[in-house]
Structure formats: structure tokens, C-alpha cells
Design an enzyme around this catalytic site. Sequence first.
Site, PDB file in Angstrom:
ATOM      1  N   PRO A 113     102.255 -18.975 -23.847  1.00 39.31           N
ATOM      2  CG  PRO A 113     104.351 -17.944 -23.649  1.00 39.31           C
ATOM      3  CD  PRO A 113     102.971 -17.752 -24.239  1.00 39.31           C
ATOM      4  NE  ARG A 130     104.202 -28.673 -20.221  1.00 41.35           N
ATOM      5  CZ  ARG A 130     103.576 -29.563 -19.458  1.00 41.35           C
ATOM      6  NH1 ARG A 130     104.243 -30.159 -18.490  1.00 41.35           N
ATOM      7  NH2 ARG A 130     102.317 -29.881 -19.675  1.00 41.35           N
ATOM      8  NE  ARG A 154     103.856 -32.357 -15.239  1.00 38.36           N
ATOM      9  CZ  ARG A 154     104.749 -33.077 -15.898  1.00 38.36           C
ATOM     10  NH1 ARG A 154     105.850 -33.503 -15.287  1.00 38.36           N
ATOM     11  NH2 ARG A 154     104.568 -33.377 -17.172  1.00 38.36           N
ATOM     12  CE1 TYR A 187      98.112 -34.963 -16.903  1.00 40.40           C
ATOM     13  CE2 TYR A 187      99.732 -33.707 -15.651  1.00 40.40           C
ATOM     14  CZ  TYR A 187      98.474 -33.810 -16.224  1.00 40.40           C
ATOM     15  OH  TYR A 187      97.586 -32.775 -16.111  1.00 40.40           O
ATOM     16  CB  CYS A 222      97.607 -43.832   3.300  1.00 40.98           C
ATOM     17  SG  CYS A 222      97.131 -45.527   3.685  1.00 40.98           S
ATOM     18  CD  GLU A 223      95.545 -43.089  -2.330  1.00 39.34           C
ATOM     19  OE1 GLU A 223      95.527 -44.047  -3.135  1.00 39.34           O
ATOM     20  OE2 GLU A 223      94.518 -42.581  -1.839  1.00 39.34           O
ATOM     21  CE1 TYR A 239      99.389 -26.667 -16.269  1.00 40.92           C
ATOM     22  CE2 TYR A 239     101.455 -26.991 -17.419  1.00 40.92           C
ATOM     23  CZ  TYR A 239     100.194 -26.450 -17.366  1.00 40.92           C
ATOM     24  OH  TYR A 239      99.733 -25.679 -18.406  1.00 40.92           O
TER      25      TYR A 239
END
Length: 424
Positions: free
Chosen positions: A274, A276, A312, A316, A344-345, A373
Site C-alpha cells: 500500500p 496512497r 495531480r 489527472y 505561466c501555464e 503523489y
Amino acid sequence: MSFFTYKNGEMHAEGVTLASIAAQVGSPFYCYSAGALRAAWKEFADGMKGMNASICYAMKANSNLAVVRLFGEMGAGADIVSVGEMRRALAAGIPANRIIYSGVGKKPSELMAALEAGVGQINVESSAELETLNAVAGQLGVKADITIRVNPDVDAKTHAKITTGRKENKFGIDIDLAREAFALAGRLPNLKVVGVAMHIGSQLTEVQPYRDAIVRVRELITQLRTDGHKIDRFDIGGGLGIVYADETPPSIAEFMAVVAKETAGLDCELTFEPGRRLVGEAGVLVSEVILVKPGSAKTFVIVDAAMNDLIRPTLYEAWHDIMPVRQPRPDAATIRCDIVGPICESGDFLAQNRDLPPLAAGDLIMVRSAGAYGAVMSSSYNTRPLIPEVMVDGTRFAVVRPRPTIEEMLSAERIPPWMEKIKA
């Protein structure tokens, strides 16, 4: 039990206010609850009682030394996917014989480092890796304990970027080709096959994919024993999901009941990995509002955390609950807004189209379920320093990874000699 709760109008991590941590370490920062980590471990350990099984914590979820040490002190081994993670596990006090080395692309030098360190098991993921490991073990004059990771071709019903058990995924050896791989391993003199491994994906919220995969691998183990292989270990992997929004992941007890039923009579030592599930809900990201920018289409709440700190949502399309650190009034109005960072995105966001209480410059927000993560996938894009990690235990806290200075970041780089200015 939640270890992050409002008390007297302020969000606390156990017995410490997040605002007081922010005042001392600055924002943004990650905060981990030692109590939550212990509680998650206890649930898993209690679920394994009566089984011939062990836990190797999947370090890729959160490899902070303090987190790894905490699990190690409770009896965990480590599931690693790089030599860097191996060095971290050893530095955190995990015995080498409780380390499992997984991963699809291990270089000969990395395999040699693992064998020299004495790792307890290497999960091999291709026939080419079998040949390489055999050669490296021969150079060292040792015999490597291995399992072969098979790909059971089971749909984990999770996000496409974190499923690992289908034929189109890069992981493991197709289960239909597994007997050939085991036959090859049996012919190689410097390898000792001890078991079979699998891992079908991450953030699983149903037990049926596990059941399907275990049934397929159980049939394979029977075939392998008929072929003359001694199969003593079954590495089931990890992947159990957590709550980000409204998911209802299976309880550990429910999961273990499925495992116990489907492995009954198999006479294998089981390994769980395990990651997460142990750390995800035990960590939060705290950020400060820089400004609020109303627009004709929507309102943007610009905060000092960004996609380089928590990727994330961008990578995702992941949902993380976001809450003000100061408790809003029950009747407080809400605004529809995007929570965005300074990078800057256009993809730099933590949340989109959320209904939140009105926020203003200087307010703190908390991003839930950020213990897995999060920090491990962060970067210094836009020359933004990696943010601090903090561990809380009761009424005390400590910085377990400090924020580097810009000068420290720059000192790691070099100007080539031909670009240096010639001194008179």
C-alpha cells in the site's frame, strides 16, 4: 476519525493550528499528521491478523524520510522503484532484507547496487531483465531472490494514467507468456525464483478487479508448480483508493476478506504494497491567497501554491476538496471560482468551478488528501523552490523537509568554462 478539523474556528492538524505553522514556516507547505499515518497503518495491520503476510510501504506515494521512518518503526518494509528510493529506505532505517525492488527499467548498475545492498526481493518485469539480472548476480557471485511480475490483463476501472494491469500497459509480463518467462528464470544459474508478483493499478475503489486478478494469478501459480517451480510468495501489490470527493473505497476488512478467500489453500506468503491508502488522507497542502481577480466569465482566486507543488489536478484531472483554514460562518455565501497558481501555464490550477466562501488576500486555504503523489511529484518549474514538508504529532510539529533558498538552487548549477568572463 479526521485528524484535520476545525476547533474554535481554526483548522487544526491534530493539536496544532495550520495558521500557526504558516506563520513560522511560510506558505505554501505540506502538512502530514503522524496520528493519521499511524491510524492508516493500524487498519491495514489489523486487517492482516491471522494471515501469513507482510507490508512493504510503496515509497513512490510519499518518500519523505520521516514518513518512511514512522512506518518502518511499526514494522513496514519498503517497495521501491529506484536506487534513490532504496537509499532513502535504508537512510530511514528500513532493513535491506525488507526492501522489494520493483519497476520496469532497472539498469545493470542499479541492479548491482540493489544486490550489493542485500535487498530482499527483486520483482522482475521482462525476460530481458531476467538475463541482465542473472549476469549482474554472476559478476557478484550471488544468487538473486526474485519474483516475476505478471500482467493479469484485468481492468482496474481507474484513471487511464494509473492503471497498470492491462495488456496495453508497460508493466509486467503478459500472463499468457508467464510460464515461458519462469522457465527461462529456472534455467539461469544466478537467479532463485521465489514467487509471483502483480499490481493492477492505483486508486481502486472496487474489490472485484482484485478478485479477478488474484483468481488469474492463482491459476498461474498452480500451473507453475506443476511445471516444477517452487512458488512460496505472492506479491499482491497495492492500489487501494482513498476519498478525494465522493468515492466509497472498500474498507481494509472488505479487501482482506476477498484476499483471504481467493488465496485460501495456496500456501503462499502474501505481500501487500500500500502507498496512497496509508498516506493520502494523512496530508494536506496549505496555501495563501495572493489576490482575487474577478472576470466577466469567472472569478480567479490566485494562491501561492501551483501545479509544480501539486500536479495531480492538471495531470489527472484530479479533484481535491479545498477549505478555508479559518472556519466560515454556516450561513456564509459562496462564490463560483477557479483556484489557480502563479505559474505561466493555463493548466496551472488546483481546482476549477468550485463554490467556496468568499476569499481575500492573506487568507489561507487547505487542500485535502494531498499526502500521496503531492510533494514527491513536485518540481522547481519557474524556479520556484520546493515547498516545506511538516509533520505534526499531537501538539508538536517539525519541518521534515525545509524550503531551499534561491541561492541553494542556483548553487547546484554550473556555467561552462568557455562562457565564463575572462578576467583582466
